[in-house]
Design a protein around this motif. Sequence first.
Motif, PDB file in Angstrom:
ATOM      1  N   ILE A 167       1.800   6.850   5.431  1.00  0.00           N
ATOM      2  CA  ILE A 167       3.219   6.895   5.089  1.00  0.00           C
ATOM      3  C   ILE A 167       3.399   7.053   3.585  1.00  0.00           C
ATOM      4  N   GLY A 168       2.552   6.406   2.791  1.00  0.00           N
ATOM      5  CA  GLY A 168       2.625   6.590   1.350  1.00  0.00           C
ATOM      6  C   GLY A 168       2.313   8.013   0.928  1.00  0.00           C
ATOM      7  N   LEU A 169       1.344   8.650   1.591  1.00  0.00           N
ATOM      8  CA  LEU A 169       1.010  10.035   1.260  1.00  0.00           C
ATOM      9  C   LEU A 169       2.113  11.004   1.680  1.00  0.00           C
ATOM     10  N   TYR A 214       0.830  -1.207   0.000  1.00  0.00           N
ATOM     11  CA  TYR A 214       0.000   0.000   0.000  1.00  0.00           C
ATOM     12  C   TYR A 214       0.869   1.264   0.000  1.00  0.00           C
ATOM     13  N   ALA A 215       1.864   1.291   0.872  1.00  0.00           N
ATOM     14  CA  ALA A 215       2.721   2.469   0.955  1.00  0.00           C
ATOM     15  C   ALA A 215       3.486   2.694  -0.339  1.00  0.00           C
ATOM     16  N   ALA A 216       4.006   1.625  -0.931  1.00  0.00           N
ATOM     17  CA  ALA A 216       4.749   1.765  -2.184  1.00  0.00           C
ATOM     18  C   ALA A 216       3.841   2.224  -3.318  1.00  0.00           C
ATOM     19  N   ARG A 217       2.621   1.715  -3.362  1.00  0.00           N
ATOM     20  CA  ARG A 217       1.705   2.107  -4.427  1.00  0.00           C
ATOM     21  C   ARG A 217       1.337   3.585  -4.339  1.00  0.00           C
ATOM     22  N   ILE A 218       0.991   4.042  -3.140  1.00  0.00           N
ATOM     23  CA  ILE A 218       0.605   5.451  -2.986  1.00  0.00           C
ATOM     24  C   ILE A 218       1.813   6.353  -3.171  1.00  0.00           C
ATOM     25  N   ALA A 219       3.005   5.923  -2.713  1.00  0.00           N
ATOM     26  CA  ALA A 219       4.208   6.725  -2.922  1.00  0.00           C
ATOM     27  C   ALA A 219       4.534   6.837  -4.406  1.00  0.00           C
ATOM     28  N   SER A 246     -11.565   8.560   0.018  1.00  0.00           N
ATOM     29  CA  SER A 246     -12.582   7.645  -0.494  1.00  0.00           C
ATOM     30  C   SER A 246     -12.084   6.826  -1.679  1.00  0.00           C
ATOM     31  N   TYR A 247     -11.167   7.395  -2.450  1.00  0.00           N
ATOM     32  CA  TYR A 247     -10.732   6.745  -3.675  1.00  0.00           C
ATOM     33  C   TYR A 247      -9.611   5.735  -3.437  1.00  0.00           C
ATOM     34  N   LEU A 248      -8.716   6.038  -2.486  1.00  0.00           N
ATOM     35  CA  LEU A 248      -7.555   5.176  -2.273  1.00  0.00           C
ATOM     36  C   LEU A 248      -7.538   4.520  -0.896  1.00  0.00           C
ATOM     37  N   ILE A 249      -7.768   5.320   0.142  1.00  0.00           N
ATOM     38  CA  ILE A 249      -7.556   4.833   1.496  1.00  0.00           C
ATOM     39  C   ILE A 249      -8.692   3.915   1.941  1.00  0.00           C
ATOM     40  N   LEU A 250      -9.926   4.308   1.666  1.00  0.00           N
ATOM     41  CA  LEU A 250     -11.061   3.497   2.115  1.00  0.00           C
ATOM     42  C   LEU A 250     -11.055   2.089   1.531  1.00  0.00           C
ATOM     43  N   PRO A 251     -10.847   1.874   0.225  1.00  0.00           N
ATOM     44  CA  PRO A 251     -10.784   0.484  -0.268  1.00  0.00           C
ATOM     45  C   PRO A 251      -9.654  -0.323   0.353  1.00  0.00           C
ATOM     46  N   SER A 252      -8.524   0.344   0.621  1.00  0.00           N
ATOM     47  CA  SER A 252      -7.405  -0.389   1.222  1.00  0.00           C
ATOM     48  C   SER A 252      -7.738  -0.849   2.633  1.00  0.00           C
ATOM     49  N   ILE A 253      -8.334   0.047   3.433  1.00  0.00           N
ATOM     50  CA  ILE A 253      -8.667  -0.324   4.811  1.00  0.00           C
ATOM     51  C   ILE A 253      -9.771  -1.374   4.837  1.00  0.00           C
ATOM     52  N   LEU A 254     -10.802  -1.175   4.026  1.00  0.00           N
ATOM     53  CA  LEU A 254     -11.890  -2.147   4.007  1.00  0.00           C
ATOM     54  C   LEU A 254     -11.431  -3.507   3.498  1.00  0.00           C
ATOM     55  N   GLY A 255     -10.488  -3.511   2.564  1.00  0.00           N
ATOM     56  CA  GLY A 255      -9.954  -4.783   2.094  1.00  0.00           C
ATOM     57  C   GLY A 255      -9.284  -5.561   3.209  1.00  0.00           C
ATOM     58  N   LEU A 256      -8.530  -4.870   4.061  1.00  0.00           N
ATOM     59  CA  LEU A 256      -7.895  -5.540   5.196  1.00  0.00           C
ATOM     60  C   LEU A 256      -8.908  -5.922   6.259  1.00  0.00           C
ATOM     61  N   VAL A 257      -9.854  -5.013   6.549  1.00  0.00           N
ATOM     62  CA  VAL A 257     -10.855  -5.306   7.576  1.00  0.00           C
ATOM     63  C   VAL A 257     -11.706  -6.507   7.182  1.00  0.00           C
TER      64      VAL A 257
END
Length: 390
Positions: A348-350, A245-250, A270-281
Motif C-alpha cells: 500500500i505504501g508503494l 510502514y505504509a506512511a514511511r514508504i509513502a 531487499s532494501y525496504l520490504i524484507l527488513p520490515s517483514i522480517l522485523g514483524l516475523v
Amino acid sequence: MVSGRSRRAGREVLDSDHDRPAWQLRTDDDANVIVLSGAWIAQQGRVPALPSDGLRQALPDRPIHFDTAALGRWDTALVGFLWQVKQLAARDHLAIQADTLPDSARKLLDLLPESAPAPAAPHRRAFAPVTALGGRTLDGLTEIGTMTELGVEAARGGLAALAGRGRMRMTDLMDNIRDAGPSALLIVSVVNFLVGAILAFVGAVQLRRFAADIYVASLVGIAMVREMSAVMTAIIMAGRTGGAYAARIATMQGNEEIDALTVFGIPVSSYLILPSILGLVATMPFLYLYGCLIGMLGGFAVSISMLAVTGPGYLHQTLNAVALNQFEFGFAKSIAFAILIGLTSCRIGLRAGRSAADVGVAATRAVVVGIVGVIAVDAIFAVIATTIGI
C-alpha cells in the motif's frame, strides 16, 4: 478649531476616495475609450462590476481603447475586469486596442480567451454490473499477483541474506525489530490484560451459577492461547506498525527516494520490504506468547478478586486445560499474521501517490486492510483447526 486627528482622518478619507477604483466609457471623437482610475486591488473588495450591457453606448465598428493616466496600483482585480471587457467586446463584435495598458496586464489579457469555457457536463456512469464486477475481479487478481511477486522477491532476498549475498542491512533489520517488538510491549500488555480480565469476568458470571468457578481458568487460558492473544496482538501491530510502514514508504515515494533507489539499481524488496517483514516475523511470535501470559494474568486477577479460586488452583487448572499444540497453532498463526501485515502495508505504501494527503490515505488504508486481513486469515485458520481436529 480643527484638531490634528480630525485633519488626518479627513485626509485618509480623501485618499481613500481618490484610490477607489472606477471605470467610465467615453465616446469622444468617434472613439470608444474606457477610462480607468484608482487602485484596483482585489483584497480591498471595492472593485466595480461590469454589467452585461456595460458597452451598450459604445460606437459600432470602433475599437475600444483604454486611458490609464489615472490608474494606480493594480493586481488580478484589474485583469479580471479587462477579461470581462474582452468578452463583452467579442460578443458585440468590437476590437480591443490594449497598447496603453501596462505591459503585464496586456500580456495576461492576450492569454485569456474571448469567452469563458463552458462547464464540463457531469459524467454519468452507465449501469453495467457485469462490467463493473469483471473490472473489480481483474483488479483483484492483478493485485494478488503483484503481492505474490513481491513476497517471492522478499523471500529470495531473505535466502540471499542467509547465504551472505543479500543487500539487506542489519541495522535496518534491528531498527525494525526494536520498533515492532520492545516499543510495542506496553500497548500489547494493556490490551491483552484487559481482554483476559473481560473473558474472566464474563465467564465468572455464567460459571458461578453452576459452582464451576475454577473453570474460568480454562476459559481464559484456551481463549487467549487459541484465539484472542494472536488476533489482538496482530490487530495492534496492524494499527501501530503496519500503518507506520505504509506512511514511511509513502513518504519516500513522495520524496522520490524510491525512484532514486531504482535508478541506483537497489532492489526495493531487499532494501525496504524484507527488513520490515522480517522485523514483524521475528517479534510477533514472542509478542503472542507475551500476550498469552499477560491475558492469563488479567484473568487471574479477576478470578482471585471475584471468585473462590486460589492462586495454585488457578495455575494448575490452566496448565491442565491448555495443551502444547494450542501454542503451536497460535505460534504459526502469529507468523502468518506478521507476513500478511508486512506485505500489505509495504504494498500500500508503494502504491501511494506523491502528495502529503496520500501519506495519510496510505496509512489509513494499511490499517483497515491489515485488520480485515487478520480477521479473514483467522477464520481460515479456524476452519483448518476444525478440519485437522486441533
